[in-house]
Design a protein around this motif. Structure first.
Motif, PDB file in Angstrom:
ATOM      1  N   GLN A  24       3.052  26.345 -16.137  1.00 52.46           N
ATOM      2  CA  GLN A  24       4.097  26.147 -17.139  1.00 52.46           C
ATOM      3  C   GLN A  24       4.081  27.242 -18.201  1.00 52.46           C
ATOM      4  OE1 GLN A  24       4.279  22.090 -18.635  1.00 52.46           O
ATOM      5  NE2 GLN A  24       4.002  21.251 -16.586  1.00 52.46           N
ATOM      6  N   VAL A 200      -3.337  10.732 -16.243  1.00 51.10           N
ATOM      7  CA  VAL A 200      -2.798  11.624 -15.223  1.00 51.10           C
ATOM      8  C   VAL A 200      -3.502  11.408 -13.881  1.00 51.10           C
ATOM      9  CG1 VAL A 200      -2.296  14.036 -14.653  1.00 51.10           C
ATOM     10  CG2 VAL A 200      -2.371  13.314 -17.052  1.00 51.10           C
ATOM     11  N   ILE A 211       0.998   9.182 -14.541  1.00 51.72           N
ATOM     12  CA  ILE A 211       1.904  10.331 -14.530  1.00 51.72           C
ATOM     13  C   ILE A 211       1.302  11.453 -13.688  1.00 51.72           C
ATOM     14  CG2 ILE A 211       2.900   9.774 -16.786  1.00 51.72           C
ATOM     15  CD1 ILE A 211       1.130  11.935 -18.012  1.00 51.72           C
ATOM     16  N   GLU A 215       3.609  16.462 -15.903  1.00 52.73           N
ATOM     17  CA  GLU A 215       3.784  15.763 -17.170  1.00 52.73           C
ATOM     18  C   GLU A 215       2.511  15.857 -18.010  1.00 52.73           C
ATOM     19  OE1 GLU A 215       5.899  13.392 -20.000  1.00 52.73           O
ATOM     20  OE2 GLU A 215       6.522  14.560 -18.261  1.00 52.73           O
ATOM     21  N   ARG A 218       2.188  19.002 -20.219  1.00 56.52           N
ATOM     22  CA  ARG A 218       3.230  19.272 -21.217  1.00 56.52           C
ATOM     23  C   ARG A 218       2.698  19.399 -22.635  1.00 56.52           C
ATOM     24  NH1 ARG A 218       7.784  15.155 -21.525  1.00 56.52           N
ATOM     25  NH2 ARG A 218       8.179  16.424 -23.370  1.00 56.52           N
ATOM     26  N   THR A 219       1.774  18.524 -23.029  1.00 54.96           N
ATOM     27  CA  THR A 219       1.298  18.550 -24.408  1.00 54.96           C
ATOM     28  C   THR A 219       0.489  19.813 -24.685  1.00 54.96           C
ATOM     29  OG1 THR A 219       1.187  16.136 -24.318  1.00 54.96           O
ATOM     30  CG2 THR A 219       0.210  17.199 -26.218  1.00 54.96           C
ATOM     31  N   GLN A 238       2.040  14.462 -26.464  1.00 53.58           N
ATOM     32  CA  GLN A 238       3.433  14.879 -26.594  1.00 53.58           C
ATOM     33  C   GLN A 238       3.777  15.013 -28.084  1.00 53.58           C
ATOM     34  OE1 GLN A 238       6.017  12.701 -23.890  1.00 53.58           O
ATOM     35  NE2 GLN A 238       4.577  12.924 -22.206  1.00 53.58           N
TER      36      GLN A 238
END
Length: 244
Positions: A24, A200, A211, A215, A218-219, A238
Motif C-alpha cells: 500500500q 486480522v 478482517i 484492511e 490501513r492504519t 483507523q
C-alpha cells in the motif's frame, strides 16, 4: 514532500500485514524497503511486488539480531542517505493458549520481549539518525488493542478474557515506549504513533480474525503518511483513538 520522493522501511514484511503495508505504501508512490529476517524470502516477496510495477526493494533485517539491525541501517544509508518512514511491524506471539498468566514460561516472556519490544527499540535507535535527515520523518509502531491496560481492567471490554500475557504486556510496553519517544521528539519534524491493525486473519493467529490483511495494513499506512499537522504520540485504530 510528495509520497513519490519518500523512502520507507517496513520490518517483518515478507508476509501478512507487513507485506500488505509495503504494497500500500508503494501504491501510494513511496519507495519502500521490504525487510525480512530471511533475505531469500524478502527478495521473493519483493520480486512479486516489483512485477506489479511497484517501487519496492528487499533488505535483510532481523530485529532480534543487533548485527543485522546495524548492517541494515548502514545499507539504507549507503543506498539512500536517509529514511522518511519506519514501520516497526515485526512481532511474534508465543503464549500457550489455555495457560494462566502465571503459568507462561519465562522463556516465552524473554523471546517475546526480545522481538516485540527490545527489537523494536533497537531498530528505532539504529534508524533514528536517518529519520532525522528526512524533511518530515514518521515512525509507526505496530501494537495491539491487547496492549491496552485500561481495557484489560474493564470486565465489560471485549478483550477482558483475552489473556495472552507475554504478548499483551509486550504491546503495552510498545505503547509506553511510543509515549517516551514522542516526548523526546516533541518539537521536531518526526512524528511517532502506535497502532492497532484490527483482528486480522494472519499466520500468527492461525488464519482466524475478522478482517483481511489489506484492511489490517490501513492504519499503519495512514499514520505513515500523515501531514505535519497529524498526531504525535497517539494510539489508533483507523481514525479511532484507543485507550492506553
Amino acid at each position: 514532500m510528495n509520497a513519490s520522493q519518500k523512502i520507507a522501511l517496513v520490518t517483518g514484511a515478507t508476509r501478512g500485514i507487513g507485506r500488505q503495508t509495503v504494497r500500500q505504501l508503494a501504491q501510494a508512490g513511496v519507495h519502500t524497503l521490504l525487510a525480512g529476517r530471511n533475505r531469500e524470502r524478502a527478495v521473493e516477496a519483493t520480486l512479486e511486488l516489483q512485477a506489479l510495477g511497484l517501487p519496492v526493494e528487499a533488505i535483510a533485517l532481523d530485529v532480534a539480531d543487533a548485527a543485522s539491525i546495524a548492517a541494515a541501517a548502514r545499507e539504507v544509508e549507503r543506498r539512500h542517505g536517509r529514511l522518511d518512514i519506519l514501520v516497526n511491524n515485526a512481532g511474534i506471539l508465543l503464549d500457550e493458549v489455555g495457560k494462566a498468566p502465571s503459568e507462561q514460561s519465562l522463556e516465552t516472556w524473554r523471546r517475546t520481549f526480545d522481538t516485540n519490544l527490545f527489537g523494536l527499540v533497537a531498530t528505532t535507535q539504529a534508524f533514528l539518525p536517518l529519520l532525522q535527515r528526512a524533511p518530515a520523518g514518521r515512525i509507526v509502531n505496530v501494537s495491539s488493542v491487547l496492549g491496552s491496560i485500561a481495557l484489560h481492567l474493564d470486565p465489560s471490554s471485549f478483550i477482558y478474557d483475552f489473556k495472552l500475557p507475554a504478548y499483551n504486556v509486550s504491546k503495552s510496553a510498545v505503547n509506553a515506549w511510543t509515549a517516551q519517544l514522542a516526548y523526546e521528539l516533541r518539537g521536531s519534524r518526526i512524528k511517532v504513533n502506535t497502532i492497532h491493525p484490527g483482528y486480522v486473519k494472519t499466520d500468527m493467529n492461525g488464519g482466524e480474525g475478522e478482517i483481511g490483511v489489506a484492511e489490517g495494513a490501513r492504519t499503519s499506512v495512514r499514520l505513515a503518511l500523515v501531514d505535519d499537522d497529524g498526531p504525535q504520540g497517539g494510539f489508533f485504530h483507523q481514525e479511532q483513538v484507543l485507550p492506553w
